[in-house]
Design an enzyme around this catalytic site. Structure first.
Site, PDB file in Angstrom:
ATOM      1  N   LYS A  46       0.829  -1.191   0.000  1.00  0.00           N
ATOM      2  CA  LYS A  46       0.000   0.000   0.000  1.00  0.00           C
ATOM      3  C   LYS A  46       0.866   1.245   0.000  1.00  0.00           C
ATOM      4  O   LYS A  46       0.420   2.343  -0.293  1.00  0.00           O
ATOM      5  CB  LYS A  46      -0.882   0.039   1.269  1.00  0.00           C
ATOM      6  CG  LYS A  46      -1.704  -1.192   1.483  1.00  0.00           C
ATOM      7  CD  LYS A  46      -2.349  -1.124   2.901  1.00  0.00           C
ATOM      8  CE  LYS A  46      -3.027  -2.444   3.184  1.00  0.00           C
ATOM      9  NZ  LYS A  46      -3.348  -2.586   4.612  1.00  0.00           N
ATOM     10  N   GLY A  47       2.142   1.051   0.345  1.00  0.00           N
ATOM     11  CA  GLY A  47       3.014   2.173   0.657  1.00  0.00           C
ATOM     12  C   GLY A  47       3.219   3.198  -0.442  1.00  0.00           C
ATOM     13  O   GLY A  47       3.475   4.369  -0.167  1.00  0.00           O
ATOM     14  N   GLU A 101       7.586   2.665  -6.153  1.00  0.00           N
ATOM     15  CA  GLU A 101       7.816   2.086  -4.829  1.00  0.00           C
ATOM     16  C   GLU A 101       7.988   3.202  -3.803  1.00  0.00           C
ATOM     17  O   GLU A 101       8.361   4.330  -4.143  1.00  0.00           O
ATOM     18  CB  GLU A 101       9.058   1.179  -4.945  1.00  0.00           C
ATOM     19  CG  GLU A 101       9.423   0.270  -3.826  1.00  0.00           C
ATOM     20  CD  GLU A 101       8.363  -0.491  -3.074  1.00  0.00           C
ATOM     21  OE1 GLU A 101       7.300   0.053  -2.759  1.00  0.00           O
ATOM     22  OE2 GLU A 101       8.651  -1.644  -2.714  1.00  0.00           O
ATOM     23  N   ASP A 105      14.926  -0.822   0.125  1.00  0.00           N
ATOM     24  CA  ASP A 105      15.697  -1.124   1.329  1.00  0.00           C
ATOM     25  C   ASP A 105      16.754  -2.157   0.932  1.00  0.00           C
ATOM     26  O   ASP A 105      17.769  -1.798   0.349  1.00  0.00           O
ATOM     27  CB  ASP A 105      14.708  -1.617   2.389  1.00  0.00           C
ATOM     28  CG  ASP A 105      15.318  -1.810   3.754  1.00  0.00           C
ATOM     29  OD1 ASP A 105      16.215  -1.038   4.115  1.00  0.00           O
ATOM     30  OD2 ASP A 105      14.900  -2.721   4.477  1.00  0.00           O
ATOM     31  N   LYS A 133      17.331   3.640   0.510  1.00  0.00           N
ATOM     32  CA  LYS A 133      18.208   3.388   1.656  1.00  0.00           C
ATOM     33  C   LYS A 133      19.374   2.557   1.136  1.00  0.00           C
ATOM     34  O   LYS A 133      19.420   1.340   1.317  1.00  0.00           O
ATOM     35  CB  LYS A 133      17.425   2.553   2.677  1.00  0.00           C
ATOM     36  CG  LYS A 133      17.303   3.148   4.052  1.00  0.00           C
ATOM     37  CD  LYS A 133      16.664   2.138   4.984  1.00  0.00           C
ATOM     38  CE  LYS A 133      15.500   2.726   5.716  1.00  0.00           C
ATOM     39  NZ  LYS A 133      14.861   1.757   6.637  1.00  0.00           N
ATOM     40  N   PHE A 154      14.675   3.720  10.432  1.00  0.00           N
ATOM     41  CA  PHE A 154      13.310   3.393  10.036  1.00  0.00           C
ATOM     42  C   PHE A 154      12.485   4.665   9.895  1.00  0.00           C
ATOM     43  O   PHE A 154      12.473   5.502  10.778  1.00  0.00           O
ATOM     44  CB  PHE A 154      12.681   2.449  11.066  1.00  0.00           C
ATOM     45  CG  PHE A 154      11.462   1.761  10.538  1.00  0.00           C
ATOM     46  CD1 PHE A 154      11.581   0.632   9.740  1.00  0.00           C
ATOM     47  CD2 PHE A 154      10.199   2.258  10.808  1.00  0.00           C
ATOM     48  CE1 PHE A 154      10.454   0.003   9.220  1.00  0.00           C
ATOM     49  CE2 PHE A 154       9.061   1.639  10.297  1.00  0.00           C
ATOM     50  CZ  PHE A 154       9.191   0.506   9.507  1.00  0.00           C
ATOM     51  N   ASP A 161       4.659   2.781   6.662  1.00  0.00           N
ATOM     52  CA  ASP A 161       4.007   2.475   7.934  1.00  0.00           C
ATOM     53  C   ASP A 161       4.932   1.836   8.958  1.00  0.00           C
ATOM     54  O   ASP A 161       6.001   1.330   8.623  1.00  0.00           O
ATOM     55  CB  ASP A 161       2.864   1.487   7.696  1.00  0.00           C
ATOM     56  CG  ASP A 161       3.380   0.077   7.376  1.00  0.00           C
ATOM     57  OD1 ASP A 161       4.180  -0.058   6.424  1.00  0.00           O
ATOM     58  OD2 ASP A 161       3.021  -0.875   8.085  1.00  0.00           O
ATOM     59  N   ARG A 167       0.785   5.932   7.896  1.00  0.00           N
ATOM     60  CA  ARG A 167       0.830   6.043   6.431  1.00  0.00           C
ATOM     61  C   ARG A 167       0.270   7.379   5.948  1.00  0.00           C
ATOM     62  O   ARG A 167       0.633   7.860   4.885  1.00  0.00           O
ATOM     63  CB  ARG A 167      -0.015   4.933   5.786  1.00  0.00           C
ATOM     64  CG  ARG A 167       0.563   3.544   5.887  1.00  0.00           C
ATOM     65  CD  ARG A 167      -0.228   2.624   4.945  1.00  0.00           C
ATOM     66  NE  ARG A 167      -0.039   1.214   5.206  1.00  0.00           N
ATOM     67  CZ  ARG A 167       0.961   0.487   4.743  1.00  0.00           C
ATOM     68  NH1 ARG A 167       1.905   1.047   4.020  1.00  0.00           N
ATOM     69  NH2 ARG A 167       1.047  -0.806   5.004  1.00  0.00           N
TER      70      ARG A 167
HETATM   71  P1  IMP Z   1      13.155  -4.579   0.409  1.00  0.00           P
HETATM   72  O1  IMP Z   1      13.758  -3.546  -0.479  1.00  0.00           O
HETATM   73  O2  IMP Z   1      12.784  -5.850  -0.277  1.00  0.00           O
HETATM   74  O3  IMP Z   1      14.025  -4.823   1.615  1.00  0.00           O
HETATM   75  O4  IMP Z   1      11.794  -4.094   1.022  1.00  0.00           O
HETATM   76  C1  IMP Z   1      11.292  -2.848   0.845  1.00  0.00           C
HETATM   77  C2  IMP Z   1       9.990  -2.745   1.598  1.00  0.00           C
HETATM   78  O5  IMP Z   1      10.218  -2.804   3.013  1.00  0.00           O
HETATM   79  C3  IMP Z   1       9.359  -1.395   1.335  1.00  0.00           C
HETATM   80  O6  IMP Z   1       8.484  -1.450   0.254  1.00  0.00           O
HETATM   81  C4  IMP Z   1       8.661  -1.112   2.646  1.00  0.00           C
HETATM   82  O7  IMP Z   1       7.368  -1.672   2.620  1.00  0.00           O
HETATM   83  C5  IMP Z   1       9.480  -1.820   3.697  1.00  0.00           C
HETATM   84  N1  IMP Z   1      10.425  -0.884   4.370  1.00  0.00           N
HETATM   85  C6  IMP Z   1      11.753  -0.855   4.259  1.00  0.00           C
HETATM   86  N2  IMP Z   1      12.291   0.126   5.003  1.00  0.00           N
HETATM   87  C7  IMP Z   1      11.265   0.758   5.592  1.00  0.00           C
HETATM   88  C8  IMP Z   1      11.172   1.894   6.485  1.00  0.00           C
HETATM   89  O8  IMP Z   1      12.158   2.550   6.892  1.00  0.00           O
HETATM   90  N3  IMP Z   1       9.917   2.235   6.868  1.00  0.00           N
HETATM   91  C9  IMP Z   1       8.802   1.584   6.455  1.00  0.00           C
HETATM   92  N4  IMP Z   1       8.842   0.527   5.626  1.00  0.00           N
HETATM   93  C10 IMP Z   1      10.055   0.112   5.192  1.00  0.00           C
HETATM   94 MG    MG Z   2       6.470  -1.769   0.297  1.00  0.00          MG
END
Ligand code: IMP
Ligand code: MG
Length: 181
Positions: A46-47, A101, A105, A133, A154, A161, A167
């Protein structure tokens, strides 16, 4: 700007998000014009919904948009082993895809989704992310368009969220330590 008692500091203001979204929208418009194409904009639920809503106002192309909801199988740490909760309504065959997106992360989620879309016949897959990040990256995923770089902490707000909360904040911020207890 209205305040939230749980926010320790604001990292990106609503005004900065608006301005950056306009810049990114213009850049995306120019790039796809050169390719003589209009992408299928794919928002990951949903982000990315608030960012997508802001961004598409500034993409001056005849775009369509669609949504996908994916979740990581194990716990809070992204594994890349993802489960599709909601797939696209649209066939991606032969289309240029622009994934929207909220944050990259580790990069595992996007790496898996991008590969999946290419496997299903997408012509190209690009990524636009509000936040990056970079220090947390474990797989080699580069955002093609990046809103803001953030440190390894974070963040919440503007779609992001903590346990489904925060959110709706119009800015990106960091929670007070006591909110995690
Ligand atoms: P990754 O890149 O597969 O590790 O995952 C990314 C997802 O993790 C993002 O779409 C967010 O939903 C969640 N996420 C990663 N870091 C944060 C943060 O600092 N705050 C909130 N959600 C985060
Ligand atoms: Mg996400």
């Amino acid at each position: 700007m209205w305040e939230n008692k749980d926010i320790k500091k604001v990292l990106v203001t609503a005004e900065q998000i608006q301005k950056r979204s306009e810049e990114l929208g213009k850049e995306i418009t120019e790039d796809y014009r050169k390719m003589n194409s209009a992408p299928l904009v794919v928002a990951l639920l949903k982000g990315s919904v608030p960012f997508m809503s802001e961004l598409i106002k500034h993409i001056d192309l005849d775009c369509q948009f669609d949504f996908m909801d994916v979740t990581s199988y194990a716990g809070t740490e992204s594994t890349g082993d993802i489960k599709i909760l909601k797939d696209l309504d649209t066939s991606v065959k032969g289309l240029d895809i622009l994934i929207v997106e909220d944050i990259i992360d580790t990069g595992r989620t996007l790496d898996t989704v991008a590969k999946m879309l290419l496997h299903k016949g997408a012509k190209s897959v690009k990524i636009v992310t509000l936040l990056n990040k970079a220090s947390r990256r474990t797989v080699d995923v580069k955002g093609d368009y990046i809103g803001f770089e953030v440190e390894n902490e974070f963040v919440v707000g503007f779609g992001l969220d903590f346990n489904q909360r925060y959110r709706c904040l119009p800015y990106i911020g960091v929670l007070k330590d006591e909110c995690y207890q």
